[in-house]
Design an enzyme around this catalytic site. Sequence first.
Site, mmCIF file in Angstrom:
data_model
loop_
_atom_site.group_PDB
_atom_site.id
_atom_site.type_symbol
_atom_site.label_atom_id
_atom_site.label_comp_id
_atom_site.label_asym_id
_atom_site.label_seq_id
_atom_site.Cartn_x
_atom_site.Cartn_y
_atom_site.Cartn_z
ATOM 1 C CG ASP A 1 -2.163 0.873 0.957
ATOM 2 O OD1 ASP A 1 -3.174 0.699 1.648
ATOM 3 O OD2 ASP A 1 -2.092 1.730 0.062
HETATM 4 C C1 GLC Z 1 -4.228 4.355 -0.315
HETATM 5 C C2 GLC Z 1 -5.140 3.247 0.162
HETATM 6 C C3 GLC Z 1 -5.281 2.126 -0.816
HETATM 7 C C4 GLC Z 1 -5.235 2.680 -2.220
HETATM 8 C C5 GLC Z 1 -3.835 3.216 -2.447
HETATM 9 C C6 GLC Z 1 -3.711 3.890 -3.822
HETATM 10 O O1 GLC Z 1 -3.403 4.772 0.717
HETATM 11 O O2 GLC Z 1 -4.836 2.682 1.425
HETATM 12 O O3 GLC Z 1 -6.516 1.472 -0.533
HETATM 13 O O4 GLC Z 1 -5.515 1.672 -3.164
HETATM 14 O O5 GLC Z 1 -3.420 4.126 -1.444
HETATM 15 O O6 GLC Z 1 -4.563 4.975 -3.895
#
Ligand code: GLC
Length: 747
Positions: free
Chosen positions: A286
């Site tokens: 993430d």
């Molecule tokens: C964010 C979220 C994740 C998302 C990613 C890209 O922090 O936690 O769910 O897909 O970053 O946006």
Amino acid sequence: MPRKFLQLVGSCLLFLIVSNSIFAQKKSLAQKVDSVLHLMTLDEKIGQLNQYNDDHVATGPITLDNDKIGQIKRGQVGSLLNCVGVARTRSWQKVAMQSRLKIPLLFGQDVVHGYKTTFPIPLGEAASWDLEAIQQSARVAATEASASGLHWTFAPMVDISRDPRWGRVMEGAGEDPYLGSLIAAARVKGFQGNHLGDLNAVMACVKHFAAYGAAVGGRDYNSVDMSDRMLWETYLPPFKAALDAGAATFMNSFNDLNGVPATGNAYLQRTILKGKWGFKGFVVSDWGSIGEMINHGNVKDGYEAALSAITAGSDMDMESRNYKNSLAKLVTDKKVSIAIIDDAVRRVLLKKFELGLFDDPFKYCNEEREKAALNNPEHVRIARTVAAKSIVLLKNENNVLPLSKNTKTIAFIGPLVKAVKQNKGFWDVEVPGVDSEHIVSQWQGLQNKVGATSTILYAKGCEIEGDDKSGFAEAIEVAKQSDVVILSIGERRDMTGEAKSRANIGIPGVQEDLLKELLTTGKPVVVLINTGRPLVFNYTADHATAILYTWWLGSEAGNAIADVLFGDVNPSAKLPMSFPVSVGQIPIYYSHFNTGRPATDDKNRIYNSSYNDLSIFPKYEFGYGKSYTNFEYSKLLLSKKKIKQTESIEVSVTISNTGKYDGDEVVQLYLRDRVGSIVRPVEELKDFKKIFLKSGESKTIQFKIDKQKLSFYNQQLNWVAEPGDFDLMVGSSSRDIRLKDSFELIQ
Ligand code: GLC
């Protein structure tokens, strides 16, 4: 030579030729991957594991650095996120085609509940309990996203959560692993369609692996601590269901799990996901979570963070730059084997081959297709249908709903009546050249619905937040002139979502005070509650005439709400989460253990597991939702009262629509295992059927109880069914049990 023998020889030869060619075909994908891998330098391999955010929008804390173009030209970037639109993705792909090996970029985006056509937030869609509708919603989202240059959506989010203080409950499917697993699979199938590589398919990304929804205190990114048994029984099932549905990728989570950050957690990513479950796709971290292991205090620096993450099975680095900065040194330092790097790179290249990007890096870049897909009236029609199915009727005193389309005067009051973009909820996609005006506001929806003889009066009344009551007087005046008041209140759309935890989950500001004042007019007040989470709203619940929980419904919000208000759609949704009476009850969920001193009502509070100052029951329970009609349950029959582990029971029950409206009912089947080596919940959802019944119609429906439905993880984490007595309950919610029976598993 006998004919039969010749035929046999011929069919064997044919089989060998065919299987060899299929094997050869299958082998060719792996061969193609290896043929590219063997050409790659270490720097280029690491590049495939490196993902950057485009400069378009950010969904996390951004790192300002330049030279993205140079890095892409040198093959040092494998993917971009938050880069949408045919024009923009084509321009970046052209840069990638200038690299030595011309390995195409992957474009990913959080297409969580729609792309241009926005659908209800996922928790709202989950309330529909309509798996076909949910799959269709994801299918439309994938069709629009893929037409707009995207290969990959960071969805479905499948985190089980029992804490509405956590803002990300809006993204998931609620508190129950059974319902959550079915919805996870439906969303993966919707996003990926029949075959990855089809033009209207995008890769799903199952997130956040794992147990992110159990954050302590409902605070986002907070620690998670639970037994492996609880992890396996409650939090992992939706991930496994998504994987079984063919999910192409996974995303790990920000939280630490039992002291080890998920991003560096080999138990999760190697032992379970890639080991026991045999996952062949790739895992993306993430946003920045690799580097955040330093904050966790699990690693000393970026070098150790990269070591921990790659070793634990986190294949691609979203935005932290630790793979780019440290992996090469880790290899030369012999801390990381090239085999581990190659495994991660193979997983990424395999998906790019499956998507057909090596054959044509620009296959998703077609302006005409994009234009057609983003302006498809069928998508809008589907969005309206799914939205109406997501609306939960919580209360309907004196059957004030549905309203007549010829109601003479309606007062439509509240801060969300004329809101437009609010209806999108969190995790909407900023589509270039597409403004939010294509969203039907609640005000517009009513205008579209009522007859010429009706007058709709408007007053805002108050803001969503703040203590300014100066608008109350006008609202009361408007209400006095009406036959019925519709009050649209709730949160702002960005009060749920990522990093949106709230310690107080009441309806903000003075909105409930406004309701109090409006009720003094003596008019019936129908309240619409717009939000991404279960809220606490006891005054509204106890005093409003009727309540529709409208979540955030997306592009067709206004029309869908009007369809339900005026009876063109009979509400059928059921709550996917328990609604607490007070924050003090959290975590609150229906499938709880009995304890040694069970509290069974709010009267006896002596020496049992009750509160001395509060009910133990939710305001609205899991599975609750009313209809404009009534359903009666009868004739519960079990084919057997005793079964062996290898046998099953056929359960039948008759449902009758005894009211005057046609409608859908979600018939829920719960079981209770009375005695287990691990104590068992007082009830667990084990099946459900959503059926349509015309007024006066009856249908007999069947369920099947087999060993799978009787099993649980025992102390040794084995999935077992233990002999003993089971209670079987069929009802309209987890507390509205209409019929009961029992049976025995004898061995
Ligand atoms: C964010 C979220 C994740 C998302 C990613 C890209 O922090 O936690 O769910 O897909 O970053 O946006």
